[in-house]
Design a protein around this motif. Structure first.
Motif, PDB file in Angstrom:
ATOM      1  N   LYS B  71       0.815  -1.215   0.000  1.00  0.00           N
ATOM      2  CA  LYS B  71       0.000   0.000   0.000  1.00  0.00           C
ATOM      3  C   LYS B  71       0.852   1.270   0.000  1.00  0.00           C
ATOM      4  CE  LYS B  71      -3.796  -2.259   2.427  1.00  0.00           C
ATOM      5  NZ  LYS B  71      -4.811  -2.227   1.346  1.00  0.00           N
ATOM      6  N   VAL B  72       2.038   1.200   0.566  1.00  0.00           N
ATOM      7  CA  VAL B  72       2.882   2.402   0.613  1.00  0.00           C
ATOM      8  C   VAL B  72       3.741   2.522  -0.646  1.00  0.00           C
ATOM      9  CG1 VAL B  72       3.008   2.234   3.129  1.00  0.00           C
ATOM     10  CG2 VAL B  72       4.886   1.323   1.764  1.00  0.00           C
ATOM     11  N   ASN B  73       3.696   1.514  -1.503  1.00  0.00           N
ATOM     12  CA  ASN B  73       4.597   1.431  -2.647  1.00  0.00           C
ATOM     13  C   ASN B  73       4.158   2.348  -3.789  1.00  0.00           C
ATOM     14  OD1 ASN B  73       6.345   0.518  -4.679  1.00  0.00           O
ATOM     15  ND2 ASN B  73       6.292  -1.580  -3.883  1.00  0.00           N
ATOM     16  N   ARG B  74       5.079   3.150  -4.274  1.00  0.00           N
ATOM     17  CA  ARG B  74       4.738   4.043  -5.383  1.00  0.00           C
ATOM     18  C   ARG B  74       4.352   3.256  -6.638  1.00  0.00           C
ATOM     19  NH1 ARG B  74       5.047   9.498  -6.645  1.00  0.00           N
ATOM     20  NH2 ARG B  74       6.197  10.162  -4.789  1.00  0.00           N
ATOM     21  N   LEU B 204       2.464  11.178  11.776  1.00  0.00           N
ATOM     22  CA  LEU B 204       3.854  11.502  11.422  1.00  0.00           C
ATOM     23  C   LEU B 204       4.711  10.382  12.013  1.00  0.00           C
ATOM     24  CD1 LEU B 204       5.890  13.567  10.258  1.00  0.00           C
ATOM     25  CD2 LEU B 204       5.893  14.694  12.472  1.00  0.00           C
ATOM     26  N   LEU B 205       5.198   9.508  11.160  1.00  0.00           N
ATOM     27  CA  LEU B 205       5.871   8.280  11.626  1.00  0.00           C
ATOM     28  C   LEU B 205       7.382   8.464  11.527  1.00  0.00           C
ATOM     29  CD1 LEU B 205       5.633   5.246  12.429  1.00  0.00           C
ATOM     30  CD2 LEU B 205       5.650   4.732   9.979  1.00  0.00           C
ATOM     31  N   LYS B 206       8.048   8.526  12.678  1.00  0.00           N
ATOM     32  CA  LYS B 206       9.491   8.759  12.668  1.00  0.00           C
ATOM     33  C   LYS B 206      10.250   7.445  12.528  1.00  0.00           C
ATOM     34  CE  LYS B 206      10.179  13.181  14.463  1.00  0.00           C
ATOM     35  NZ  LYS B 206      11.004  14.011  15.365  1.00  0.00           N
ATOM     36  N   ARG B 207      11.307   7.494  11.759  1.00  0.00           N
ATOM     37  CA  ARG B 207      12.157   6.327  11.551  1.00  0.00           C
ATOM     38  C   ARG B 207      12.886   5.974  12.842  1.00  0.00           C
ATOM     39  NH1 ARG B 207      17.195   6.344   7.221  1.00  0.00           N
ATOM     40  NH2 ARG B 207      17.759   4.152   7.401  1.00  0.00           N
ATOM     41  N   SER B 219       6.404  -0.299   8.579  1.00  0.00           N
ATOM     42  CA  SER B 219       5.623   0.236   9.702  1.00  0.00           C
ATOM     43  C   SER B 219       4.506   1.137   9.173  1.00  0.00           C
ATOM     44  CB  SER B 219       6.535   0.981  10.680  1.00  0.00           C
ATOM     45  OG  SER B 219       7.268   0.031  11.444  1.00  0.00           O
ATOM     46  N   ALA B 220       4.795   1.890   8.122  1.00  0.00           N
ATOM     47  CA  ALA B 220       3.742   2.688   7.488  1.00  0.00           C
ATOM     48  C   ALA B 220       2.676   1.764   6.896  1.00  0.00           C
ATOM     49  CB  ALA B 220       4.342   3.578   6.405  1.00  0.00           C
ATOM     50  N   ILE B 232       2.729  10.289   7.146  1.00  0.00           N
ATOM     51  CA  ILE B 232       3.880  11.089   6.717  1.00  0.00           C
ATOM     52  C   ILE B 232       5.115  10.388   7.271  1.00  0.00           C
ATOM     53  CG2 ILE B 232       5.007  13.345   6.836  1.00  0.00           C
ATOM     54  CD1 ILE B 232       2.111  14.423   7.684  1.00  0.00           C
ATOM     55  N   LEU B 233       6.061  10.056   6.408  1.00  0.00           N
ATOM     56  CA  LEU B 233       7.291   9.378   6.826  1.00  0.00           C
ATOM     57  C   LEU B 233       8.287  10.428   7.301  1.00  0.00           C
ATOM     58  CD1 LEU B 233       7.488   7.159   3.632  1.00  0.00           C
ATOM     59  CD2 LEU B 233       6.648   6.441   5.881  1.00  0.00           C
ATOM     60  N   CYS B 234       9.065  10.124   8.325  1.00  0.00           N
ATOM     61  CA  CYS B 234      10.010  11.137   8.818  1.00  0.00           C
ATOM     62  C   CYS B 234      11.405  10.579   9.108  1.00  0.00           C
ATOM     63  CB  CYS B 234       9.449  11.805  10.072  1.00  0.00           C
ATOM     64  SG  CYS B 234      10.500  13.150  10.670  1.00  0.00           S
ATOM     65  N   GLU B 235      12.387  11.113   8.397  1.00  0.00           N
ATOM     66  CA  GLU B 235      13.801  10.807   8.664  1.00  0.00           C
ATOM     67  C   GLU B 235      14.274  11.725   9.777  1.00  0.00           C
ATOM     68  OE1 GLU B 235      16.373   8.918   8.037  1.00  0.00           O
ATOM     69  OE2 GLU B 235      17.885  10.266   8.832  1.00  0.00           O
TER      70      GLU B 235
END
Lengths: 337, 337, 337, 337
Positions: B71-74, B204-207, B219-220, B232-235
Motif C-alpha cells: 500500500k505504501v509502494n509508489r 507523522l511516523l518517525k524512523r 511500519s507505514a 507522513i514518513l520522517c527521517e
C-alpha cells in the motif's frame, strides 16, 4: 559531572550558571587554568538533563562522571539479585534454560514441544502468543488463546512459562505468567516499562537492536523505579553492518552487565545469530561469559513453523545441545535449574 | 522470490517444497544448472515468512525479489499522496514547517513560542506532552495538561498542532490533535501502529534509530493496512558509529523514500544532528533533497528548557533560518504552507 | 584533559601520577569533592596516550577536552585554506567539479569521457589507474599505463587530473598528477600518509568507511605534520546497518568539517549512494551543505565499464546534472571553476 | 548468479545481455513469469563485477549465489589448513597463545615480558615494532630496532615472534619473523596483501574495524591467490554504536569463519574489548567458540607502557589467566602449544 567553560565566556553567564546549580543543591568545585576552566558539579546529577544544560552559551562541553543508573547499579547493591520463578532461582549461580517455539501455534505444537524440551532438560518454557512482526501480513500470534495454551503446557510439564507482552492493555492476560518478556522493539516503550514497574512479576528485558548497554540498564531502572525489582537483562544480538549473521551477538555485554549490575543476565543465541550451526558454540560460550540463563528456540517441527523456522532447533538437536550444555555447566560449577 | 536449492538436496524434500508452495497458490519456475538449481516463486509472496521457509533442509538460500510493502509502494500508487491538515496540504509540492519546543512546559512557554514561530513563518506547531526519556528521573512531560495547552496555542495562532503519542491507551486525548507523531522508539510498537490504523488522523511516523528504510515503509504499511492512509514518513537521523553528531542524518533516505513511496516525507534536522550550527545547512539541504516538511525545535528560552535545550533554536535564530528557508523554497519552486 | 580518580585510590599512587604529569610539563588543577576527585591537566595534552594513562589503578576515567588535532584545526587557522590546482582554486568559495570514470580503461574511453565532461562543465578529470578491489579476481586497473592515458586526456582537455595512489612505492608515478587521491581503505595507511606529507602535491583524502570525523581530521593531521598543507577532506559515505544505499552519505559531516577545519571539503555522491537516481539530489544538497568540490563518476559507456558501472552517469545525464549544479551554484553565490 | 529483469525491459537489451554473458562462457537458465523474469547465470561468476552489470537498463536486481571466495573456501578444501610456526602447529586442534606487549619499547621491557609470558605458558611472543597510531604525535614504534629486540627475545625464550607490518617496503625486515601480522587498518591495503602473497611466511590477517566476514575472507583470498597459503584469520572486534567497550567482539564470526573456511582462526580479546576485566571471560569463551589461537597483550609494567596501557595485563594476571585457559583447553580437549 564536569562542565568545561567556553573560552571567553561572559562572566555574568558563568555566574548565572553557578547560582542555578547551587540553587538546585549541588556543590561546585572550580578549576581555572590558562587554557581551560572547569566546574565540577558534586551531588546526585542523575536528574540533570545534559542537553538542556548545554544550551547555555558559556558551556563548551559537559562530561557525566557518575553513572545515570542507580537501582540497577552493582555499586549500590553489591550482591547478586536472585529471582524466584516457581521455585527455580535466577541469579544465584545456577543456570536456567528457557526453551520452546518462537510462536505458540496450536495445542498439539506447544504441548509436544514442551514435553520434549522438558525431557531434554530445559527448566522453563517459552512461546510467543503476541508476536511483533515487521510485516502486517505475517502471522501475528494466537494472542489470548496462545496464553491459555501455554498454561496448559505448564500444567502438563510443570515448566514455568515465559512469554512476550506487547502493550500495557494486555497486562490482565499476564497475571498468571511466570516471566513476562519485553521484546527488543519495546525496550524503550516507556509506557509499558512503567506499567511493568507496578506489576508483581519477573520481567525478562531484551536489549534493543541498537540500544547501548547503558540504555538497557536505564530501561531496567524504569522498571525498578516503579517498584518491581525482579528484572532479568537479556542480550539478544545487536544490529551492525555485518549481514552474514542476523544480528551480532555482543558477548562482552553479558560479562559487562554482570559487572555493572546486580541483576541476572540472560542471552538468546537463537535471535542473535539466526543460524542453526552457531547455536551450540554460542550457547556454550555464553555460559562461560557468565550468563545466568539462556533462551533457545525449539520447535517440534521447524519446517512447518509459522515464524522464524530457520533458527529453531528440532527436539532431537536440542536434546543433543543440552548434553553439551550440561557438561559445560558442570565444568563451570553451575547447576542447571 | 527465488529459492536456491542446496546441492545434493533429497529429491523427496524438494518435491514436498514444490507441493507446499503450489498448494499455497504460487506458480513455480525451475531452473536446474550443473552447479545451482533454482525455484522462482511467482505470486504475492509478501505473506511468506522467509525465516520459516529457510528451515527446510533442501534450501540453501532465499532471495526476495518483490518489495514486501504494497500500500505504501509508489508502484501501486504512482501519484503523490496529499494530506490535508486544517487546510494545509502535505505532499503536493508545497513545503510545511513544523516548529516548536521539544516539550510543552507551561502556558506561557508554549504560547510565547507558538506566537513567535507563527510570526517567523512556521506553518504548524509542535510540542511534546508525553515525552519518551531514557531516564525515569528526567522530566516526563505535562501529559493531558500539555495537550490542552497545545490547543490553546492553536486557538491563538491558528497553527495546526503536532504532538507525540506514546501508547494506545492515550488515544482519546488525541482526538482533536491535527497530526499525531509516533516517535523513533515506537516505530515498531506494532500495537500502537495497529490502533493508529483505525484512527482517523494524519500520522507523522518517525524512523527508528536503527530501522532500515524498508522497515520504516513496513511500519507505514501497518497503519495503511489498518485503513488509515494519511501517513507522513520522517527521517530523523540514524544511529551509527559517529559520535560527533547525536545521530547521522540519512539525507539520501529522504530522496529514496520519495522514489519508493507515494507518501509525503518529513525530516527533523534538530534531532538528527543535535548541534545548533548544523540546523540551517541541513534544513536547506533537506529541502533540496525533496522533503515535503521539516520539523524544527524552537524554544522561547532554550537555556531554561526542561529537555533537549542544546538543540532548540531561539525565536530570533529561527526567524533568521526561516528567511533562508523561504529563499530556498522560492528557488526550488516550492510554496511554504 | 580531566582525570577522575577512583574512589579509595591509594594516596601514593595519586602522588606518583601527579609527579609524572608535572615532570612532563603539565600544570595540574585539582578538585576534591565528597564523591568525586578530579585532576585537570593543563598543557598540550595531544601527545598523551589516554589508553596508557588509564592503566593506572588510581584512575577511574579520563576525558579529553582539547581536540587532538592541531594543524588542521580551524581554531589554529581561522581562514580557509585555498589550494591552487593548475590555476583552479579549491576552498575559496568557488565550486570544483571532478568528473570521470571509475577506472581508466583505454585511451578511447578516457579521452572520450574527458572531452564530454569538459564540455558539460566539469573542472577536473578523475580516473582510477590503480584500483582497490575487494576481489583479487576483479580488474585491478591499468596502473602506470592508466596514468599516462590520464595525462594525454589532460593535454587534450586542459583539465587537471585526479587519481588514486595505493602505496608509497608508486609515488614516482604521481609526480605529474595534479591531485593525488587517498581512498577510503587507505585513510589510515599511516605509512602512505607520512610519505604524502613530504610530497609536494594536493591530496584528496577520503574518509574511511567507518572512520569518525575526528579520525579523518587526524589522518589529515598526519599529512600536514609531515609538511604538506594541501589537503582536501572528502566525505564519501559511511558504513551503517542500512543496505538500500551502498553507503550512508553523512552530509552533516560536510558542514561540520567546514566548521572544525580550515581545509577544503569535497564530497562523492557516486560512491556514497551507489544509486544513479540519487546522484542529482545529493549533489545539489551537498553544495548547499557547503562542499567546495564534488567528485562524480561519469563513463562514456557505463554498460561496458570494467568497474562500478551501475553508479556511473552517461555523458548525457552528467550534462543535464551540470545544468542543475550551475543553477544551484548561482543561487548559492558560488562560481564553478 | 541470478538476474532479475526489469518489467518492460527492451527485448533488444535483454538479447544483448544474453549474448554478452554467453560470450563470456556462461550458461543461462531463464524463467519467465507473469510478474518476474529471471536469468540464472551458471559458471564461475566470481570475476563478474555486479556493479557494472547492474548499469544495464534491462536489469532490476542481481543476486550472487555462489560465494566469491574460492581458495579460502572450506567447500573447496574440506580439511583444516595446518600452519607450522617453528614446530608449533596452528589449526590442527591445538591452541596457541600469543602474548606480549602492544609495543616493543626497550630491550629490558621486551625480554622481561617475553620471559614471564613464556613461564606463564604462552607459546608465541608478540610486540609491535611498527605502530599504526591515530595521532602523528603518538609513539610510532622502534621500527627496525624493535624487530631486532624481538629476535633477541626469541633467542632467549625460544618463542616464535609475531609482529605487524605496515607497508610493503618494510618486507626485507620481516624475513626472519615467524608470523607477520596485518593490522585491522591494513586489511584492505591490497598492495600489501599482494606482496604478502609472494612472501613465504605465515600471515596473521586481522579483520578491519568495519569489514564484513566476507571481506575478511576476500582479503585472505588475495594472499592465497598470490601463492601464500599460510593465512591465519583474526577477529579483533568490530566498530558498532556501543561505546562502553572499545570495539564489539564478534564471537560468532569465530565459529562462522571455522565453518566457511579451512584456515585457522585467531581472536584478540585485548583489542576487542579494551577492558581488563573482560579479557578472561572473553578468552575462555573464544576457546569454546573454536578459536585456534588467542592474542593477548601483556606488559611487564603497563602503567609505564608507551601505548595501550589500559588493556595490557601484568605478568601476574596473565599467569593467573593462563591457569584458567589451561583448564578450559583441557576440558575442550585442546592441547596448548
Amino acid at each position: 559531572m564536569i562542565i568545561l567553560l567556553r573560552r571567553g565566556a561572559a562572566p555574568a553567564d558563568v555566574q548565572k550558571l553557578r547560582e542555578d546549580l547551587q540553587n538546585r543543591g549541588f556543590t561546585l568545585h572550580e578549576s581555572t587554568g590558562t587554557l581551560e576552566s572547569l566546574i565540577g558539579v558534586i551531588g546526585d546529577t542523575s536528574a540533570i538533563d545534559i542537553n538542556t544544560l548545554q544550551a547555555r552559551d558559556c558551556i563548551e562541553r559537559i562530561s557525566r562522571i557518575a553513572e545515570p543508573y542507580k537501582k540497577v547499579n552493582r555499586k549500590m547493591h553489591p550482591d547478586n539479585t536472585v529471582i524466584d520463578v516457581r521455585g527455580r532461582k535466577v541469579g544465584n549461580g545456577s543456570l536456567q534454560i528457557i526453551a520452546g517455539p518462537c510462536s505458540v501455534e496450536s495445542e498439539e505444537q506447544i504441548i509436544s514441544t514442551a514435553v520434549s524440551v522438558k525431557e531434554a532438560g530445559a527448566t522453563m518454557l517459552r512461546g510467543g502468543a503476541f508476536k511483533p512482526r515487521t510485516s502486517p501480513y505475517a502471522f501475528q500470534g494466537l494472542e489470548a488463546n496462545g496464553i491459555d495454551l501455554l498454561k496448559k503446557a505448564r500444567d502438563i510439564t510443570g515448566l514455568p512459562i515465559v512469554t512476550e507482552i506487547m502493550g500495557e492493555e494486555d497486562l490482565p492476560l499476564f497475571e498468571d505468567i511466570d516471566v513476562i518478556q519485553v521484546g527488543a522493539r519495546n525496550m524503550q516503550n516507556f509506557k509499558l516499562l512503567k506499567a511493568l514497574g507496578k506489576f508483581n512479576k519477573p520481567i525478562l528485558l531484551k536489549r534493543g537492536l541498537s540500544s547501548t548497554i547503558e540504555e538497557l540498564l536505564m530501561s531496567a531502572e524504569y522498571i525498578m523505579a516503579g517498584g518491581n525489582s525482579e528484572v532479568i537483562l537479556c542480550e539478544r544480538g545487536i544490529r551492525t553492518f555485518e549481514t552474514m549473521t542476523r544480528n551480532t551477538l555482543d558477548i562482552s555485554a553479558v560479562s559487562l552487565l554482570k559487572q555493572k549490575s546486580h541483576l541476572p543476565v540472560c542471552a538468546d543465541p537463537s535471535h542473535a545469530t539466526g543460524i542453526l550451526s552457531l547455536i551450540e558454540p554460542m550457547s556454550l560460550s555464553l555460559i562461560v561469559a557468565g550468563a545466568d540463563m539462556l533462551e533457545i528456540e525449539v520447535h517440534c517441527n521447524p519446517v512447518n513453523a509459522l515464524s522464524d523456522g530457520a533458527q529453531q532447533l528440532t527436539p532431537t538437536s536440542f536434546s543433543s545441545l543440552m548434553q553439551n550444555i550440561n557438561k559445560m555447566a558442570d565444568f563451570m560449577g553451575r547447576n542447571i535449574g
